[in-house]
Design a protein around this motif. Structure first.
Motif, PDB file in Angstrom:
ATOM      1  N   PRO A 286     -33.606  32.408 -52.362  1.00 35.54           N
ATOM      2  CA  PRO A 286     -33.589  31.073 -51.748  1.00 35.54           C
ATOM      3  C   PRO A 286     -32.671  30.094 -52.472  1.00 35.54           C
ATOM      4  O   PRO A 286     -32.104  29.198 -51.843  1.00 35.54           O
ATOM      5  CB  PRO A 286     -35.061  30.633 -51.842  1.00 35.54           C
ATOM      6  CG  PRO A 286     -35.829  31.904 -51.829  1.00 35.54           C
ATOM      7  CD  PRO A 286     -34.994  32.870 -52.615  1.00 35.54           C
ATOM      8  N   LEU A 287     -32.524  30.268 -53.777  1.00 35.75           N
ATOM      9  CA  LEU A 287     -31.641  29.393 -54.535  1.00 35.75           C
ATOM     10  C   LEU A 287     -30.180  29.767 -54.320  1.00 35.75           C
ATOM     11  O   LEU A 287     -29.322  28.909 -54.117  1.00 35.75           O
ATOM     12  CB  LEU A 287     -31.992  29.466 -56.022  1.00 35.75           C
ATOM     13  CG  LEU A 287     -31.186  28.584 -56.966  1.00 35.75           C
ATOM     14  CD1 LEU A 287     -31.379  27.116 -56.610  1.00 35.75           C
ATOM     15  CD2 LEU A 287     -31.588  28.842 -58.416  1.00 35.75           C
ATOM     16  N   VAL A 288     -29.900  31.060 -54.312  1.00 40.96           N
ATOM     17  CA  VAL A 288     -28.519  31.530 -54.182  1.00 40.96           C
ATOM     18  C   VAL A 288     -27.994  31.310 -52.763  1.00 40.96           C
ATOM     19  O   VAL A 288     -26.819  30.958 -52.564  1.00 40.96           O
ATOM     20  CB  VAL A 288     -28.432  33.019 -54.566  1.00 40.96           C
ATOM     21  CG1 VAL A 288     -27.011  33.553 -54.349  1.00 40.96           C
ATOM     22  CG2 VAL A 288     -28.852  33.226 -56.016  1.00 40.96           C
ATOM     23  N   LEU A 289     -28.856  31.492 -51.766  1.00 45.35           N
ATOM     24  CA  LEU A 289     -28.435  31.450 -50.370  1.00 45.35           C
ATOM     25  C   LEU A 289     -28.728  30.127 -49.678  1.00 45.35           C
ATOM     26  O   LEU A 289     -28.625  30.042 -48.456  1.00 45.35           O
ATOM     27  CB  LEU A 289     -29.134  32.583 -49.596  1.00 45.35           C
ATOM     28  CG  LEU A 289     -28.864  34.006 -50.075  1.00 45.35           C
ATOM     29  CD1 LEU A 289     -29.732  34.996 -49.311  1.00 45.35           C
ATOM     30  CD2 LEU A 289     -27.400  34.362 -49.928  1.00 45.35           C
ATOM     31  N   VAL A 290     -29.057  29.096 -50.448  1.00 46.69           N
ATOM     32  CA  VAL A 290     -29.509  27.843 -49.842  1.00 46.69           C
ATOM     33  C   VAL A 290     -28.469  27.248 -48.903  1.00 46.69           C
ATOM     34  O   VAL A 290     -28.811  26.653 -47.870  1.00 46.69           O
ATOM     35  CB  VAL A 290     -29.907  26.847 -50.951  1.00 46.69           C
ATOM     36  CG1 VAL A 290     -28.726  26.516 -51.845  1.00 46.69           C
ATOM     37  CG2 VAL A 290     -30.482  25.574 -50.351  1.00 46.69           C
ATOM     38  N   SER A 291     -27.183  27.385 -49.229  1.00 43.47           N
ATOM     39  CA  SER A 291     -26.156  26.798 -48.365  1.00 43.47           C
ATOM     40  C   SER A 291     -26.130  27.445 -46.983  1.00 43.47           C
ATOM     41  O   SER A 291     -25.759  26.810 -45.996  1.00 43.47           O
ATOM     42  CB  SER A 291     -24.774  26.940 -49.020  1.00 43.47           C
ATOM     43  OG  SER A 291     -24.455  28.301 -49.216  1.00 43.47           O
ATOM     44  N   LEU A 292     -26.536  28.700 -46.902  1.00 45.23           N
ATOM     45  CA  LEU A 292     -26.546  29.419 -45.627  1.00 45.23           C
ATOM     46  C   LEU A 292     -27.865  29.270 -44.890  1.00 45.23           C
ATOM     47  O   LEU A 292     -27.889  29.052 -43.676  1.00 45.23           O
ATOM     48  CB  LEU A 292     -26.240  30.898 -45.868  1.00 45.23           C
ATOM     49  CG  LEU A 292     -26.216  31.817 -44.646  1.00 45.23           C
ATOM     50  CD1 LEU A 292     -25.150  31.358 -43.658  1.00 45.23           C
ATOM     51  CD2 LEU A 292     -25.978  33.263 -45.067  1.00 45.23           C
ATOM     52  N   THR A 293     -28.983  29.378 -45.619  1.00 44.91           N
ATOM     53  CA  THR A 293     -30.292  29.364 -44.955  1.00 44.91           C
ATOM     54  C   THR A 293     -30.610  28.019 -44.321  1.00 44.91           C
ATOM     55  O   THR A 293     -31.203  27.966 -43.244  1.00 44.91           O
ATOM     56  CB  THR A 293     -31.395  29.738 -45.959  1.00 44.91           C
ATOM     57  OG1 THR A 293     -31.370  28.813 -47.059  1.00 44.91           O
ATOM     58  CG2 THR A 293     -31.180  31.145 -46.493  1.00 44.91           C
ATOM     59  N   GLY A 294     -30.221  26.934 -44.961  1.00 43.58           N
ATOM     60  CA  GLY A 294     -30.463  25.620 -44.366  1.00 43.58           C
ATOM     61  C   GLY A 294     -29.646  25.408 -43.108  1.00 43.58           C
ATOM     62  O   GLY A 294     -30.133  24.859 -42.116  1.00 43.58           O
TER      63      GLY A 294
END
Length: 445
Positions: free
Chosen positions: A58-66
């Motif tokens: 969730p920290l690494v992919l935050v730019s994509l998941t949001g």
């Protein structure tokens, strides 16, 4: 307290989530016990690495998941993520039942669970706002937490008993079956009653959400508090499993501790549901309360006394997290809600890779009681940061009616982005009426 249940979609969601959450807690108990006792020789550090891999994405992919949570139909996102989690649970269960699982493989599956949950969490959190009115959002978030912790009362204890009775592999298989309840709930929902999804004209992606949070000191305090508690205070699988071993208890004893923690958590969630809205001051006070509860529990001399103190620990954690979650949702512009919630979930879940290995190392080197006190210290630091913010933000002033009484003025106008455009659902029955978004709403902290 239960006003969100007037919405049929929320009732369907609540039932499916409750069943799925019970299975999720059963699986979490089994995974922790497998790493600690079956794949290693009581290695708390390996358990911390597993947690770091699971909560790191969730920290690494935050730019994509949001961006995904704001851009696509959240109901369809949840269909995909819940199906993927079901498949992963079956795979782990089959490998365990055939004695093929190894520690590196478990690390890989933990990473897989983490990647899927990175997309699932912000979409699931934002979807709550799609089901109920703005006035009921805080209540719905609190009831979601109640469902989560009601399942926590049942799931770990049942999971511990099933590990002893039929083996850890079957626990993963049972959890896979519970995902069907959530998939069925998503299919049964009435699309016409869901709020229209909003799309901002601002295409700043995650940067827009980050700027929004950075421009609000109240949200920064909430995010810092959640990070400190998430990193060092919410490593309960490490704390409880190592304490269970210290007291001579087995997997069933560890499961019971998880269920005892959930008793206090459920009380905290239900009390949060009674409040008319979420407030920052509750988050700050709960952080300090958690610090006190952690230090008290670390000093307990017996299994029974330690279990009793966990009810207070659970109460403080859930009061803090439920209030923080509700506050973020009800005070965030709807068009940015998915991105802001992705940042929030990245903070709370991504903090685990920072704190879990440290907590595991402290538990191995100095004992589990020292690791618990480390979490309590984080709670005191978070509370101190909140108190300093209150004292320096201009919100603390003398009461107008009582000369020697101070009052906390928490009402502040919060600026929002330009009015968003509603996105029509592909379903013919979807609602397409635009939602009015106030330019400067008065929201109470």
């Amino acid at each position: 307290m239960f006003r969100s249940f007037a919405n049929i979609n929320y009732r369907i969601w609540f039932a499916g989530a409750l069943i799925s959450n019970v299975g999720g807690w059963m699986q979490a108990t089994a995974q922790d016990w497998v790493v600690l006792t079956e794949l290693t020789d009581n290695d708390a550090t390996a358990m911390g690495v597993t947690m770091a891999l699971q909560f790191g994405p969730p920290l690494v992919l935050v730019s994509l998941t949001g961006w995904v949570a704001d851009r696509f139909d959240r109901r369809h996102i949840l269909f995909a993520t819940q199906s993927a989690l079901l498949a992963l649970a079956i795979a782990v269960g089959v490998l365990l039942l055939n004695d093929l699982m190894t520690l590196p493989m478990m690390f890989g599956f933990a990473l897989g669970f983490g990647i899927v949950n990175a997309f699932d969490a912000p979409a699931r959190q934002a979807f709550v706002s799609d089901m109920v009115s703005a006035g009921d959002t805080s209540n719905a978030v609190a009831l979601n937490s109640a469902s989560f912790n009601l399942a926590r009362m049942v799931g770990p204890a049942v999971g511990g008993l099933l590990i002893v009775a039929i083996g850890s592999g079957w626990v993963f298989i049972v959890n896979a079956a519970t995902f069907l309840a959530m998939l069925l709930a998503l299919m049964l929902m009435r699309r016409s009653l869901l709020a229209p999804r909003l799309k901002s004209r601002n295409r700043g992606g995650l940067a827009a959400g980050f700027r929004y949070v950075w421009g609000r000191s109240d949200l920064k305090v909430v995010f810092v508090t959640v990070f400190l508690i998430g990193a060092f205070g919410m490593n309960f699988p490490i704390f409880a499993s190592t304490m269970a071993l210290e007291f001579g208890a087995g997997a069933d004893g560890y499961g019971v501790l998880s269920s005892v923690l959930a008793i206090g958590s459920l009380i905290g969630a239900l009390l949060a549901a009674r409040r008319d809205r979420a407030r920052v001051r509750v988050v700050i006070l709960a952080a300090g309360g958690f610090g006190i509860a952690a230090f008290v529990s670390s000093a307990m001399p017996s299994y029974a006394s330690y279990a009793v103190t966990l009810t207070f620990t659970g109460f403080m954690i859930v009061t803090l997290l439920t209030t923080a979650n509700g506050y973020v949702q009800i005070t965030t512009d709807p068009a940015l809600r998915g991105r802001v919630l992705a940042l929030y979930m990245a903070v709370i879940m991504g903090s685990t890779p920072v704190g879990a290995p440290i907590a595991g190392w402290v538990a191995d080197t100095f004992g589990p009681r020292a690791a618990i006190m480390l979490g309590g210290t984080a709670g005191f630091i978070a509370c101190a940061i909140g108190v300093i913010w209150v004292a320096t933000s201009g919100r603390l002033r003398r009461d107008d009616n009582r000369r020697f009484l101070l009052t906390l003025d928490e009402t502040r106008p919060l600026s929002v982005i330009d009015r968003p455009d509603p996105i029509e659902f592909s379903d013919e029955a979807a609602v397409t009426t635009p939602i009015r978004t106030p330019r400067r709403p008065d929201l109470e902290a």
